[in-house]
Design a protein around this motif. Structure first.
Motif, PDB file in Angstrom:
ATOM      1  N   ASP A  95     -65.734 -70.896  33.314  1.00  0.00           N
ATOM      2  CA  ASP A  95     -66.456 -71.006  31.620  1.00  0.00           C
ATOM      3  C   ASP A  95     -65.429 -70.016  30.580  1.00  0.00           C
ATOM      4  O   ASP A  95     -64.270 -69.644  30.696  1.00  0.00           O
ATOM      5  CB  ASP A  95     -67.500 -69.204  31.828  1.00  0.00           C
ATOM      6  CG  ASP A  95     -67.337 -68.111  32.170  1.00  0.00           C
ATOM      7  OD1 ASP A  95     -66.369 -67.722  31.410  1.00  0.00           O
ATOM      8  OD2 ASP A  95     -67.076 -68.031  33.764  1.00  0.00           O
ATOM      9  N   PHE A  96     -65.838 -70.148  29.170  1.00  0.00           N
ATOM     10  CA  PHE A  96     -63.931 -70.329  28.463  1.00  0.00           C
ATOM     11  C   PHE A  96     -65.241 -68.584  27.589  1.00  0.00           C
ATOM     12  O   PHE A  96     -66.539 -68.392  27.061  1.00  0.00           O
ATOM     13  CB  PHE A  96     -64.587 -71.624  27.416  1.00  0.00           C
ATOM     14  CG  PHE A  96     -64.092 -72.543  28.194  1.00  0.00           C
ATOM     15  CD1 PHE A  96     -62.017 -72.276  28.325  1.00  0.00           C
ATOM     16  CD2 PHE A  96     -65.032 -73.345  28.741  1.00  0.00           C
ATOM     17  CE1 PHE A  96     -61.892 -73.603  29.394  1.00  0.00           C
ATOM     18  CE2 PHE A  96     -64.271 -74.128  29.505  1.00  0.00           C
ATOM     19  CZ  PHE A  96     -63.024 -74.580  29.606  1.00  0.00           C
ATOM     20  N   GLU A  97     -64.163 -68.135  27.000  1.00  0.00           N
ATOM     21  CA  GLU A  97     -64.886 -67.022  26.117  1.00  0.00           C
ATOM     22  C   GLU A  97     -63.446 -67.001  25.167  1.00  0.00           C
ATOM     23  O   GLU A  97     -63.119 -67.111  24.845  1.00  0.00           O
ATOM     24  CB  GLU A  97     -64.630 -65.679  26.515  1.00  0.00           C
ATOM     25  CG  GLU A  97     -65.418 -65.305  28.226  1.00  0.00           C
ATOM     26  CD  GLU A  97     -65.612 -63.732  28.060  1.00  0.00           C
ATOM     27  OE1 GLU A  97     -64.651 -62.481  27.628  1.00  0.00           O
ATOM     28  OE2 GLU A  97     -65.666 -63.626  29.595  1.00  0.00           O
ATOM     29  N   SER A  98     -64.354 -66.440  23.740  1.00  0.00           N
ATOM     30  CA  SER A  98     -63.367 -67.139  22.496  1.00  0.00           C
ATOM     31  C   SER A  98     -64.033 -65.507  21.175  1.00  0.00           C
ATOM     32  O   SER A  98     -63.396 -65.736  19.846  1.00  0.00           O
ATOM     33  CB  SER A  98     -64.234 -68.297  21.633  1.00  0.00           C
ATOM     34  OG  SER A  98     -64.623 -68.379  21.086  1.00  0.00           O
ATOM     35  N   GLU A  99     -64.417 -64.469  21.952  1.00  0.00           N
ATOM     36  CA  GLU A  99     -64.632 -63.336  20.665  1.00  0.00           C
ATOM     37  C   GLU A  99     -63.553 -62.762  20.077  1.00  0.00           C
ATOM     38  O   GLU A  99     -63.294 -62.162  19.200  1.00  0.00           O
ATOM     39  CB  GLU A  99     -65.590 -63.030  21.405  1.00  0.00           C
ATOM     40  CG  GLU A  99     -67.267 -63.096  21.904  1.00  0.00           C
ATOM     41  CD  GLU A  99     -68.204 -61.697  22.636  1.00  0.00           C
ATOM     42  OE1 GLU A  99     -67.012 -60.807  22.705  1.00  0.00           O
ATOM     43  OE2 GLU A  99     -69.480 -62.287  22.866  1.00  0.00           O
ATOM     44  N   ALA A 100     -62.536 -62.424  21.590  1.00  0.00           N
ATOM     45  CA  ALA A 100     -61.571 -61.676  21.149  1.00  0.00           C
ATOM     46  C   ALA A 100     -60.159 -62.376  21.719  1.00  0.00           C
ATOM     47  O   ALA A 100     -60.300 -62.643  22.809  1.00  0.00           O
ATOM     48  CB  ALA A 100     -61.434 -60.256  21.705  1.00  0.00           C
ATOM     49  N   GLY A 101     -59.527 -63.550  21.171  1.00  0.00           N
ATOM     50  CA  GLY A 101     -58.552 -64.087  21.432  1.00  0.00           C
ATOM     51  C   GLY A 101     -59.030 -65.315  22.149  1.00  0.00           C
ATOM     52  O   GLY A 101     -60.614 -65.651  21.486  1.00  0.00           O
ATOM     53  N   PHE A 102     -58.536 -65.916  23.525  1.00  0.00           N
ATOM     54  CA  PHE A 102     -59.454 -67.330  24.164  1.00  0.00           C
ATOM     55  C   PHE A 102     -59.169 -67.252  25.744  1.00  0.00           C
ATOM     56  O   PHE A 102     -58.158 -66.588  25.951  1.00  0.00           O
ATOM     57  CB  PHE A 102     -58.659 -68.677  23.135  1.00  0.00           C
ATOM     58  CG  PHE A 102     -59.904 -69.652  24.046  1.00  0.00           C
ATOM     59  CD1 PHE A 102     -60.740 -69.632  23.054  1.00  0.00           C
ATOM     60  CD2 PHE A 102     -59.343 -70.132  25.609  1.00  0.00           C
ATOM     61  CE1 PHE A 102     -61.450 -71.280  23.752  1.00  0.00           C
ATOM     62  CE2 PHE A 102     -60.241 -71.174  25.696  1.00  0.00           C
ATOM     63  CZ  PHE A 102     -61.406 -71.769  24.750  1.00  0.00           C
ATOM     64  N   LYS A 103     -60.085 -66.650  26.067  1.00  0.00           N
ATOM     65  CA  LYS A 103     -59.953 -66.391  27.992  1.00  0.00           C
ATOM     66  C   LYS A 103     -60.565 -67.845  28.768  1.00  0.00           C
ATOM     67  O   LYS A 103     -61.683 -67.703  28.478  1.00  0.00           O
ATOM     68  CB  LYS A 103     -60.721 -65.491  27.920  1.00  0.00           C
ATOM     69  CG  LYS A 103     -59.942 -64.893  29.280  1.00  0.00           C
ATOM     70  CD  LYS A 103     -61.104 -63.894  29.919  1.00  0.00           C
ATOM     71  CE  LYS A 103     -60.468 -62.447  29.358  1.00  0.00           C
ATOM     72  NZ  LYS A 103     -61.319 -60.914  29.670  1.00  0.00           N
TER      73      LYS A 103
END
Length: 378
Positions: free
Chosen positions: A363-371
């Motif tokens: 999965d990918f997160e993009s709220e604070a930077g990109f993870k």
């Protein structure tokens, strides 16, 4: 300014109380006595008293005792010249002496013995002043000071814990770099050993085969049967050589984990050279991670880091690989600008495909930077 008042409020409160007692004594004297010239002496003694108490706060304990004794002598003169209106300063000095000698809490209640002393101030005023002084000093010395001391100890403990954590992190990084360098040196040694082994085994085998083929070419017309026998011997010799090469390559094949970690470390070094701080953190027994999963982790790490370098405008990239009981987790994050919507281009689609083929999830997160969060079964 606010921090100064917060740190020095106890001193400020005491100095304000002292000034109020001085003003009370001067005003009361002015109301009760009107002798010419005496008021100037009183004012001068009061100013000396204030100056001594102000100087006291800047000195060590040994000199503070001298200052308090001098202040007590001044107070005797004040009471003798100006009257008992200055007795409130006496209560103030009693508490200053108690504080200086680190008296037990019991002693802070003893000044109540002077409440019923007959003075122009009045019993009620003396009671209220002693109570106010007692609460002020007791609150600070036995509550606020203890709390501050406890807070300082906790702060020191936290700072020590932080230093220990940083020390462990630094030692881990040094250990990781040392392991990677050792792996790189071992790989170089293995390459050198492989080259020497191939030269010894394959070189002699091929040279022998060439000589036999040259000899076969010479006798082929004169003795075809012998030539065929020699050719067959060359074939058998080359076949044996191929088997030996396969065995050598299987034996000398480098460890996937070491190779993957070395490549990820080199990827981080490349980012550092380009001005983006990148680091690799590992946890757990990574030797339990199968070779095929290392290929997935390595490919996705290269894809994620490349995207961060291209699009995120980040200053820091972190790669974390954690081997758990039955899973291995890999997190790749940056502190860049992130994005409002994640679009599955070729890079992200390829990462999803590799993870799903290995039976994991991503999965990918993009709220604070990109993870990028990857979870794979061991």
């Amino acid at each position: 300014m606010g921090e100064f008042i917060k740190d020095k409020y106890y001193i400020l409160v005491r100095m304000i109380l002292m000034l109020l007692f001085c003003i009370y004594g001067v005003v009361s004297y002015a109301e009760n006595y009107h002798e010419t010239g005496v008021s100037f002496k009183i004012l001068l003694l009061v100013l000396f008293f204030i100056a001594l108490m102000a100087i006291k706060e800047q000195l060590g304990k040994r000199y503070q005792i001298v200052i308090l004794i001098a202040a007590a002598i001044l107070l005797v003169f004040l009471i003798r010249i100006g009257g008992w209106e200055f007795i409130l300063l006496g209560f103030y000095l009693i508490y200053e002496f108690l504080t200086l000698f680190d008296a037990k809490m019991f002693w802070y209640f003893c000044p109540y013995l002077f409440v019923f002393m007959k003075t122009p101030v009045g019993y009620l005023t003396q009671f209220l002043v002693i109570t106010m002084l007692m609460l002020c000093y007791v609150q600070y010395i036995f509550i606020v000071s203890v709390y501050r001391k406890q807070m300082m100890e906790e702060t020191k403990a936290q700072q020590g814990l932080k230093r220990d954590i940083e020390k462990v992190e630094n030692e881990t990084k040094v250990e990781l770099k040392r392991n990677i360098l050792e792996s790189e040196n071992r790989i170089l040694e293995e390459r050198a050993q492989l080259s020497q082994t191939l030269h010894d085994k394959l070189g002699h085998n091929i040279n022998g085969s060439i000589y036999q083929l040259e000899a076969t070419k010479v006798i082929m017309d004169k003795d075809p049967e012998k030539a065929r026998t020699m050719i067959q011997a060359v074939i058998d010799q080359l076949r044996t050589g191929m088997d030996e090469i396969r065995a050598i390559l299987r034996k000398e094949r480098p460890d996937k984990k070491q190779m993957a970690l070395l490549q990820i470390y080199e990827l981080c070094e490349d980012c550092n050279k380009k001005g983006v701080e990148a680091e690799l953190n590992t946890e757990g027994d990574l030797s339990r991670v199968p070779a095929d999963l290392w290929e997935v982790i390595l490919d996705n790490a290269f894809e994620a880091v490349t995207n961060s370098m291209k699009y995120s405008r980040c200053k820091h990239i972190n790669i974390e690989i954690v081997a758990m009981n039955k899973m291995v987790r890999c997190i790749i994050s940056d502190d860049g600008i992130g994005c409002d919507r994640i679009v599955d281009g070729m890079g992200i689609s390829g990462m999803r495909h590799r993870i799903r083929a290995a039976g994991g999830s991503i999965d990918f997160e993009s709220e604070a930077g990109f993870k990028v969060n990857m979870l794979l079964p061991i």
